[in-house]
Write an enzyme that holds these catalytic residues in place. Structure first.
Site, PDB file in Angstrom:
ATOM      1  N   LYS A 139       0.842  -1.206   0.000  1.00  0.00           N
ATOM      2  CA  LYS A 139       0.000   0.000   0.000  1.00  0.00           C
ATOM      3  C   LYS A 139       0.879   1.258   0.000  1.00  0.00           C
ATOM      4  O   LYS A 139       0.565   2.230  -0.692  1.00  0.00           O
ATOM      5  CB  LYS A 139      -0.920  -0.054   1.232  1.00  0.00           C
ATOM      6  CG  LYS A 139      -1.821   1.126   1.420  1.00  0.00           C
ATOM      7  CD  LYS A 139      -3.174   0.908   0.760  1.00  0.00           C
ATOM      8  CE  LYS A 139      -4.088   2.080   1.075  1.00  0.00           C
ATOM      9  NZ  LYS A 139      -4.926   2.478  -0.018  1.00  0.00           N
TER      10      LYS A 139
ATOM     11  N   LYS B 137      -0.879 -14.169  -6.251  1.00  0.00           N
ATOM     12  CA  LYS B 137      -1.917 -15.019  -5.644  1.00  0.00           C
ATOM     13  C   LYS B 137      -3.312 -14.572  -6.064  1.00  0.00           C
ATOM     14  O   LYS B 137      -3.549 -13.388  -6.339  1.00  0.00           O
ATOM     15  CB  LYS B 137      -1.779 -15.023  -4.120  1.00  0.00           C
ATOM     16  CG  LYS B 137      -2.192 -13.743  -3.444  1.00  0.00           C
ATOM     17  CD  LYS B 137      -2.393 -13.956  -1.938  1.00  0.00           C
ATOM     18  CE  LYS B 137      -3.122 -12.750  -1.361  1.00  0.00           C
ATOM     19  NZ  LYS B 137      -3.958 -13.017  -0.244  1.00  0.00           N
TER      20      LYS B 137
ATOM     21  N   LYS C 110      -9.214 -11.510  -3.453  1.00  0.00           N
ATOM     22  CA  LYS C 110     -10.545 -10.924  -3.581  1.00  0.00           C
ATOM     23  C   LYS C 110     -10.497  -9.451  -3.962  1.00  0.00           C
ATOM     24  O   LYS C 110     -11.441  -8.917  -4.498  1.00  0.00           O
ATOM     25  CB  LYS C 110     -11.457 -11.105  -2.364  1.00  0.00           C
ATOM     26  CG  LYS C 110     -10.872 -11.263  -1.003  1.00  0.00           C
ATOM     27  CD  LYS C 110     -12.021 -11.348   0.011  1.00  0.00           C
ATOM     28  CE  LYS C 110     -11.670 -12.219   1.194  1.00  0.00           C
ATOM     29  NZ  LYS C 110     -10.644 -11.625   2.076  1.00  0.00           N
TER      30      LYS C 110
HETATM   31  N1  AQP Z   1      -4.648 -17.263  -3.222  1.00  0.00           N
HETATM   32  C1  AQP Z   1      -4.731 -17.888  -2.062  1.00  0.00           C
HETATM   33  N2  AQP Z   1      -4.319 -19.176  -1.949  1.00  0.00           N
HETATM   34  C2  AQP Z   1      -4.397 -19.834  -0.769  1.00  0.00           C
HETATM   35  N3  AQP Z   1      -4.909 -19.288   0.345  1.00  0.00           N
HETATM   36  C3  AQP Z   1      -5.342 -18.012   0.263  1.00  0.00           C
HETATM   37  N4  AQP Z   1      -5.879 -17.180   1.163  1.00  0.00           N
HETATM   38  C4  AQP Z   1      -6.139 -15.986   0.596  1.00  0.00           C
HETATM   39  N5  AQP Z   1      -5.787 -16.007  -0.687  1.00  0.00           N
HETATM   40  C5  AQP Z   1      -5.273 -17.251  -0.932  1.00  0.00           C
HETATM   41  C6  AQP Z   1      -6.156 -17.564   2.549  1.00  0.00           C
HETATM   42  O1  AQP Z   1      -7.540 -17.378   2.788  1.00  0.00           O
HETATM   43  C7  AQP Z   1      -7.725 -16.870   4.081  1.00  0.00           C
HETATM   44  C8  AQP Z   1      -8.477 -15.542   3.884  1.00  0.00           C
HETATM   45  O2  AQP Z   1      -8.072 -14.589   4.671  1.00  0.00           O
HETATM   46  P1  AQP Z   1      -8.491 -13.072   4.568  1.00  0.00           P
HETATM   47  O3  AQP Z   1      -9.644 -12.827   3.724  1.00  0.00           O
HETATM   48  O4  AQP Z   1      -8.658 -12.641   5.955  1.00  0.00           O
HETATM   49  O5  AQP Z   1      -7.236 -12.362   3.953  1.00  0.00           O
HETATM   50  P2  AQP Z   1      -6.364 -12.411   2.696  1.00  0.00           P
HETATM   51  O6  AQP Z   1      -5.280 -13.400   2.901  1.00  0.00           O
HETATM   52  O7  AQP Z   1      -5.906 -11.009   2.511  1.00  0.00           O
HETATM   53  O8  AQP Z   1      -7.295 -12.882   1.487  1.00  0.00           O
HETATM   54  P3  AQP Z   1      -7.459 -12.308   0.019  1.00  0.00           P
HETATM   55  O9  AQP Z   1      -8.429 -13.158  -0.692  1.00  0.00           O
HETATM   56  O10 AQP Z   1      -6.160 -12.088  -0.648  1.00  0.00           O
HETATM   57  O11 AQP Z   1      -8.119 -10.901   0.268  1.00  0.00           O
HETATM   58  P4  AQP Z   1      -7.639  -9.448  -0.039  1.00  0.00           P
HETATM   59  O12 AQP Z   1      -7.517  -9.374  -1.519  1.00  0.00           O
HETATM   60  O13 AQP Z   1      -8.763  -8.621   0.510  1.00  0.00           O
HETATM   61  O14 AQP Z   1      -6.356  -9.218   0.668  1.00  0.00           O
HETATM   62  C9  AQP Z   1      -6.329 -16.738   4.705  1.00  0.00           C
HETATM   63  O15 AQP Z   1      -6.013 -17.885   5.451  1.00  0.00           O
HETATM   64  C10 AQP Z   1      -5.445 -16.639   3.514  1.00  0.00           C
HETATM   65  O16 AQP Z   1      -4.118 -17.048   3.744  1.00  0.00           O
END
Ligand code: AQP
Length: 327
Positions: free
Chosen positions: A112, A195, A198
């Protein structure tokens, strides 16, 4: 005594199969063996601006996803993070032993800062790894099943738990991350070097758990592949490796078995079979979600909060006594 696991997901966007395979699928398997606590981490979601009505809707949706995936509220505690105020209280106390350079190292803060400049980063986003440490160690968690991107945060939780124990005497269990090699890092369909996420800019990055059959077929058809035409599982074909991983994890096969299925066939055959495997997983899953009423889910979340609150209260009291608060 069963060992304890804790994990959570933030209601900040549409959940995708990366979240399911990297985290939730493992939770479902582990709940049989471990004392399991699963949280919808709404306090983490607000570290980036959220529309209040959408946040409420998504919070319930995440709980429905846990249940539809097979998390059993009879075996586990499922709750909303903000129901249990001890998380925020412990985070504040841990803030007093966390160091700024430790947080400056965190990927989300660094990304960020590079993207929008350091001055645009909100304090909540900078500090949320400390809240995550509190979430985990509040319950004497031994194992934290997460995706690879979260390992850095578990390291910080370990460090803060150890530091507190050293300063104030044995208080916290030192947690460990739990990941599985094939599922810990599901990559974006549009870019296998990053990766699946979302918050990705393009919807062609991910398969959302809410995608319908046509959308899945369209997205898989558009997914990038590597040069060549054979279906081989290899590090020098990262796009294909990622697609084979998704296939094998959803269809309960090894990557080798998937390779064997497609000997002599090309990308088109493989991709259309993969789309059907995903659809076969998603359709019954979405049906189970639709059958869950908001009332039923809220009751499960309230019951879950009651169950974990006594653990959280006891641990926080111990912490407060150790640091000299009058309790
Ligand atoms: N691409 C991925 N492969 C495997 N595991 C993943 N996780 C996220 N992306 C992948 C795991 O899913 C859980 C979700 O946690 P979160 O929503 O609290 O945070 P995050 O890791 O930040 O998930 P995103 O989807 O990448 O969201 P954004 O884009 O908002 O940051 C965790 O256990 C994570 O490791």
């Amino acid at each position: 005594m069963k060992k304890r696991i804790f994990s959570g997901i933030k209601p900040s966007g549409d959940l995708h199969i990366g979240n399911y395979l990297g985290a939730i699928q493992n939770w479902v398997a582990l709940q049989e063996e471990y004392d399991s606590i699963f949280c919808v981490v709404d306090m983490h979601a607000i570290t980036v601006p959220q529309d209040p009505a959408t946040l409420r809707k998504r919070t319930l949706e995440i709980a429905k996803i846990y249940l539809a995936a097979g998390i059993d509220p009879k075996k586990c505690s499922i709750f909303i993070q903000s129901y249990v105020s001890e998380h925020a209280e412990l985070a504040w106390i841990l803030n007093t032993i966390a160091k700024i350079p430790e947080l400056e190292k965190m990927t989300q803060f660094k990304d960020k800062s590079v993207k929008d400049g350091k001055e645009s980063v909100l304090v909540g986003l900078f500090d949320y790894p400390v809240l995550m440490a509190a979430d985990i160690i509040l319950y004497d968690t031994q194992l934290v099943p997460v995706g690879k991107d979260q390992k850095q945060h578990i390291e910080l939780a370990r460090e803060l738990a150890q530091r507190f124990n050293y300063k104030f005497g044995e208080t916290f269990v030192i947690p460990e991350a739990y990941t599985k090699k094939e599922s810990e890092n599901i990559m974006g369909l549009d870019d296998p070097t990053k990766k699946m996420s979302k918050s990705a800019k393009s919807e062609y990055n991910y398969i959302a758990l809410s995608d319908d059959a046509e959308t899945v077929r369209k997205k898989i058809k558009k997914a990038v592949t590597d040069s060549g035409s054979e279906i081989v599982y290899s590090d020098d074909k990262p796009a294909l490796k990622n697609l084979i991983n998704i296939y094998s994890l959803l269809d309960n096969k090894t990557p080798k078995e998937v390779e064997t299925l497609f000997v002599g066939k090309g990308y088109a055959d493989f991709k259309s079979a993969l789309a059907e495997v995903i659809i076969q997983f998603l359709e019954p899953f979405q049906k189970r979600m639709a059958e869950l009423s908001d009332e039923k889910v809220l009751k499960i979340l309230e019951d879950g909060a009651k169950k974990v609150q006594s653990i959280a209260k006891k641990k926080l009291e111990e912490v407060k006594k150790k640091i000299g608060f009058i309790v």
